[in-house]
Design an enzyme around this catalytic site. Structure first.
Site, PDB file in Angstrom:
ATOM      1  N   ALA A  66       0.794  -1.241   0.000  1.00 49.37           N
ATOM      2  CA  ALA A  66       0.000   0.000   0.000  1.00 49.37           C
ATOM      3  C   ALA A  66       0.822   1.284   0.000  1.00 49.37           C
ATOM      4  CB  ALA A  66      -1.007   0.013   1.160  1.00 49.37           C
ATOM      5  N   GLY A  68       1.824   2.648  -2.652  1.00 51.50           N
ATOM      6  CA  GLY A  68       1.378   3.406  -3.836  1.00 51.50           C
ATOM      7  C   GLY A  68       1.925   2.870  -5.156  1.00 51.50           C
ATOM      8  N   GLU A  88       1.268  -6.078 -10.998  1.00 49.89           N
ATOM      9  CA  GLU A  88       1.426  -7.306 -10.201  1.00 49.89           C
ATOM     10  C   GLU A  88       0.261  -8.271 -10.498  1.00 49.89           C
ATOM     11  OE1 GLU A  88       1.188  -6.549  -5.884  1.00 49.89           O
ATOM     12  OE2 GLU A  88       3.204  -7.397  -5.844  1.00 49.89           O
ATOM     13  N   ARG A 156       6.829  -4.804  -8.764  1.00 52.80           N
ATOM     14  CA  ARG A 156       7.582  -5.787  -7.978  1.00 52.80           C
ATOM     15  C   ARG A 156       8.275  -6.816  -8.879  1.00 52.80           C
ATOM     16  NH1 ARG A 156       3.798  -6.407  -3.392  1.00 52.80           N
ATOM     17  NH2 ARG A 156       4.391  -4.954  -1.756  1.00 52.80           N
ATOM     18  N   ARG A 220      -7.800   1.464   1.494  1.00 54.37           N
ATOM     19  CA  ARG A 220      -8.017   0.558   0.341  1.00 54.37           C
ATOM     20  C   ARG A 220      -8.956  -0.588   0.726  1.00 54.37           C
ATOM     21  NH1 ARG A 220      -2.786  -1.982  -2.224  1.00 54.37           N
ATOM     22  NH2 ARG A 220      -2.813  -3.148  -0.270  1.00 54.37           N
TER      23      ARG A 220
HETATM   24  N1  LIG Z   1       0.897   8.924  -2.627  1.00 50.37           N
HETATM   25  C1  LIG Z   1      -0.278   8.576  -2.108  1.00 50.37           C
HETATM   26  N2  LIG Z   1      -0.844   9.357  -1.194  1.00 50.37           N
HETATM   27  C2  LIG Z   1      -2.010   9.019  -0.624  1.00 50.37           C
HETATM   28  N3  LIG Z   1      -2.722   7.898  -0.946  1.00 50.37           N
HETATM   29  C3  LIG Z   1      -2.196   7.098  -1.846  1.00 50.37           C
HETATM   30  C4  LIG Z   1      -0.951   7.370  -2.476  1.00 50.37           C
HETATM   31  N4  LIG Z   1      -0.663   6.376  -3.330  1.00 50.37           N
HETATM   32  C5  LIG Z   1      -1.685   5.495  -3.225  1.00 50.37           C
HETATM   33  N5  LIG Z   1      -2.610   5.930  -2.361  1.00 50.37           N
HETATM   34  C6  LIG Z   1      -3.830   5.221  -1.956  1.00 50.37           C
HETATM   35  O1  LIG Z   1      -3.384   4.223  -1.037  1.00 50.37           O
HETATM   36  C7  LIG Z   1      -3.967   2.961  -1.313  1.00 50.37           C
HETATM   37  C8  LIG Z   1      -2.893   1.959  -1.701  1.00 50.37           C
HETATM   38  O2  LIG Z   1      -2.311   2.334  -2.921  1.00 50.37           O
HETATM   39  P1  LIG Z   1      -1.832   1.256  -3.983  1.00 50.37           P
HETATM   40  O3  LIG Z   1      -1.357   1.995  -5.175  1.00 50.37           O
HETATM   41  O4  LIG Z   1      -2.909   0.231  -4.194  1.00 50.37           O
HETATM   42  O5  LIG Z   1      -0.601   0.596  -3.194  1.00 50.37           O
HETATM   43  P2  LIG Z   1       0.295  -0.663  -3.539  1.00 50.37           P
HETATM   44  O6  LIG Z   1       0.079  -1.015  -4.983  1.00 50.37           O
HETATM   45  O7  LIG Z   1       1.698  -0.223  -3.249  1.00 50.37           O
HETATM   46  O8  LIG Z   1      -0.150  -1.753  -2.627  1.00 50.37           O
HETATM   47  C9  LIG Z   1      -4.992   3.195  -2.406  1.00 50.37           C
HETATM   48  O9  LIG Z   1      -6.245   3.384  -1.786  1.00 50.37           O
HETATM   49  C10 LIG Z   1      -4.532   4.480  -3.068  1.00 50.37           C
HETATM   50  O10 LIG Z   1      -5.656   5.183  -3.572  1.00 50.37           O
HETATM   51  N1  LIG Z   2       3.972 -13.552   0.940  1.00 51.42           N
HETATM   52  C1  LIG Z   2       4.033 -12.732  -0.128  1.00 51.42           C
HETATM   53  N2  LIG Z   2       3.104 -11.794  -0.256  1.00 51.42           N
HETATM   54  C2  LIG Z   2       3.190 -11.003  -1.319  1.00 51.42           C
HETATM   55  C3  LIG Z   2       4.193 -11.134  -2.290  1.00 51.42           C
HETATM   56  N3  LIG Z   2       3.985 -10.163  -3.226  1.00 51.42           N
HETATM   57  C4  LIG Z   2       2.905  -9.485  -2.820  1.00 51.42           C
HETATM   58  N4  LIG Z   2       2.420  -9.984  -1.680  1.00 51.42           N
HETATM   59  C5  LIG Z   2       1.192  -9.609  -0.978  1.00 51.42           C
HETATM   60  C6  LIG Z   2       1.269  -8.345  -0.198  1.00 51.42           C
HETATM   61  C7  LIG Z   2      -0.111  -7.786  -0.339  1.00 51.42           C
HETATM   62  O1  LIG Z   2      -0.953  -8.327   0.668  1.00 51.42           O
HETATM   63  C8  LIG Z   2      -0.592  -8.294  -1.694  1.00 51.42           C
HETATM   64  C9  LIG Z   2      -0.457  -7.306  -2.824  1.00 51.42           C
HETATM   65  O2  LIG Z   2       0.643  -6.467  -2.605  1.00 51.42           O
HETATM   66  P1  LIG Z   2       0.613  -4.877  -2.856  1.00 51.42           P
HETATM   67  O3  LIG Z   2       1.768  -4.330  -2.103  1.00 51.42           O
HETATM   68  O4  LIG Z   2       0.779  -4.719  -4.330  1.00 51.42           O
HETATM   69  O5  LIG Z   2      -0.693  -4.349  -2.406  1.00 51.42           O
HETATM   70  O6  LIG Z   2       0.206  -9.414  -1.971  1.00 51.42           O
HETATM   71  C10 LIG Z   2       5.150 -12.164  -2.141  1.00 51.42           C
HETATM   72  O7  LIG Z   2       6.069 -12.358  -2.964  1.00 51.42           O
HETATM   73  N5  LIG Z   2       5.025 -12.940  -1.044  1.00 51.42           N
END
Ligand SMILES: Nc1ncnc2c1ncn2[C@@H]1O[C@H](COP(=O)(O)OP(=O)(O)O)[C@@H](O)[C@H]1O
Ligand SMILES: Nc1nc2c(ncn2[C@H]2C[C@H](O)[C@@H](COP(=O)(O)O)O2)c(=O)[nH]1
Length: 291
Positions: A66, A68, A88, A156, A220
């Site tokens: 999370a 971003g 991803e 990633r 989220r």
């Molecule tokens: N720079 C930012 N500032 C505030 N909120 C953000 C930012 N980037 C993402 N978000 C919000 O935070 C949450 C997680 O973002 P996301 O892009 O899905 O993260 P990730 O892919 O790294 O897991 C989403 O609800 C998104 O709308």
């Molecule tokens: N155990 C692992 N979990 C993983 C891996 N790559 C992603 N993730 C998990 C973490 C989050 O719950 C979800 C999606 O990740 P975001 O950061 O994109 O929201 O999947 C992994 O290699 N191993």
């Protein structure tokens, strides 16, 4: 973490692998496509290494849950439509489908949500999740390495799979010593065999405080992540810092501690700030020009 805007923490170039095909976009991914013959793999390797031009780069966007990444990747897709952006494969983790039709009986239902299983019962499912995540990441990495004569940006990588997630799952006891050894052995061997095809030219680290990630994760509101707390995000944050900032994580070929890293400050709210988005994308473009 000190406040900062951005920095390229390393600038040593690594070799890259571009492809010779001119198809405009990659084919849709299906796990069934993983059934490569040895001859096909050899051909792809040969054409890869013979066309090793340095202009088109392969990079990943790394960072905590999370922070971003998906948001940045979407911005990239919009502002740089000629780059090949690979999100991803989350849906493959939330809905495991077998290669052979009928290998997953319909009545298994929720049992096919491996992300949910892994977060609900880490000890039982961590190793399974790591194998599936590696497989799905490799699949898209290999598929993407064929057509693009353009920059490729992955959300990633197989490297965060190992040096952030798997290492952390072992540390917290969700993978036992035997599972950890087995995982490292096959993952390390496979990546070293694939060599240039999975090597990255650089990595972008979206660096955010774990507290900011927690707040965004809560907003989220992904159902499977309801039990994820600050402690886990802290552990993942430290892994990212060791790997991408301090460079103290011991990595294995084809990963390199010399791979250039661009660190971007993801604490700032770039989601609703188009000026900031353009600035971040420009920084990534400069980074691609330099590496
Ligand atoms: N720079 C930012 N500032 C505030 N909120 C953000 C930012 N980037 C993402 N978000 C919000 O935070 C949450 C997680 O973002 P996301 O892009 O899905 O993260 P990730 O892919 O790294 O897991 C989403 O609800 C998104 O709308
Ligand atoms: N155990 C692992 N979990 C993983 C891996 N790559 C992603 N993730 C998990 C973490 C989050 O719950 C979800 C999606 O990740 P975001 O950061 O994109 O929201 O999947 C992994 O290699 N191993």
């Amino acid at each position: 973490m000190p406040a900062e805007s951005s920095s390229v923490s390393q600038s040593t170039p690594t070799s890259s692998s571009s492809s010779s095909s001119s198809s405009p976009s990659p084919p849709p991914h299906r796990l069934a496509d993983l059934r490569w013959s040895t001859a096909e793999v050899r051909m792809a390797e040969t054409s890869d290494s013979s066309v090793r031009q340095r202009c088109f780069k392969k990079i990943s966007v790394e960072g905590n849950i999370a922070c971003g990444k998906s948001t940045l990747v979407k911005v990239l897709q919009k502002l740089r439509p000629n780059w090949h952006v690979v999100p991803e494969p989350l849906e493959k983790w939330q809905n495991v489908v077998g290669r052979e039709s009928g290998s997953m009986p319909a009545e298994m239902g929720a049992a096919s949500n491996l992300l949910g299983l892994r977060l609900g019962d880490p000890k039982r499912w961590a190793y399974t999740f790591q194998t599936w995540a590696t497989l799905s990441r490799l699949h898209i990495a290999l598929a993407a390495s064929h057509p693009p004569e353009r920059h490729t940006v992955y959300e990633r990588s197989v490297y965060s799979n190992r040096y952030v997630f798997a290492a952390s799952l072992h540390e917290q006891g969700s993978m036992n010593d035997t599972e950890w050894v087995v995982y490292q052995e096959w993952q390390g061997w496979l990546l070293s065999e694939l060599d240039k095809r999975v090597e990255l030219d650089g990595m972008v680290y979206l660096r955010a405080e774990p507290e900011a990630c927690l707040a965004r994760m809560r907003v989220r509101n992904r159902e499977e992540e309801r039990g994820v707390g600050l402690e886990y995000l802290d552990a993942l944050h430290k892994r990212h810092e060791n790997w991408l900032v301090d460079r103290t994580t011991v990595v294995h070929h084809p990963c390199s501690s010399d791979t250039p890293v661009l660190v971007l400050d993801a604490n700032q709210d770039f989601e609703s700030n188009e000026e900031l988005q353009a600035e971040l994308i420009n920084q990534i473009e400069d980074f691609l020009d330099k590496i």
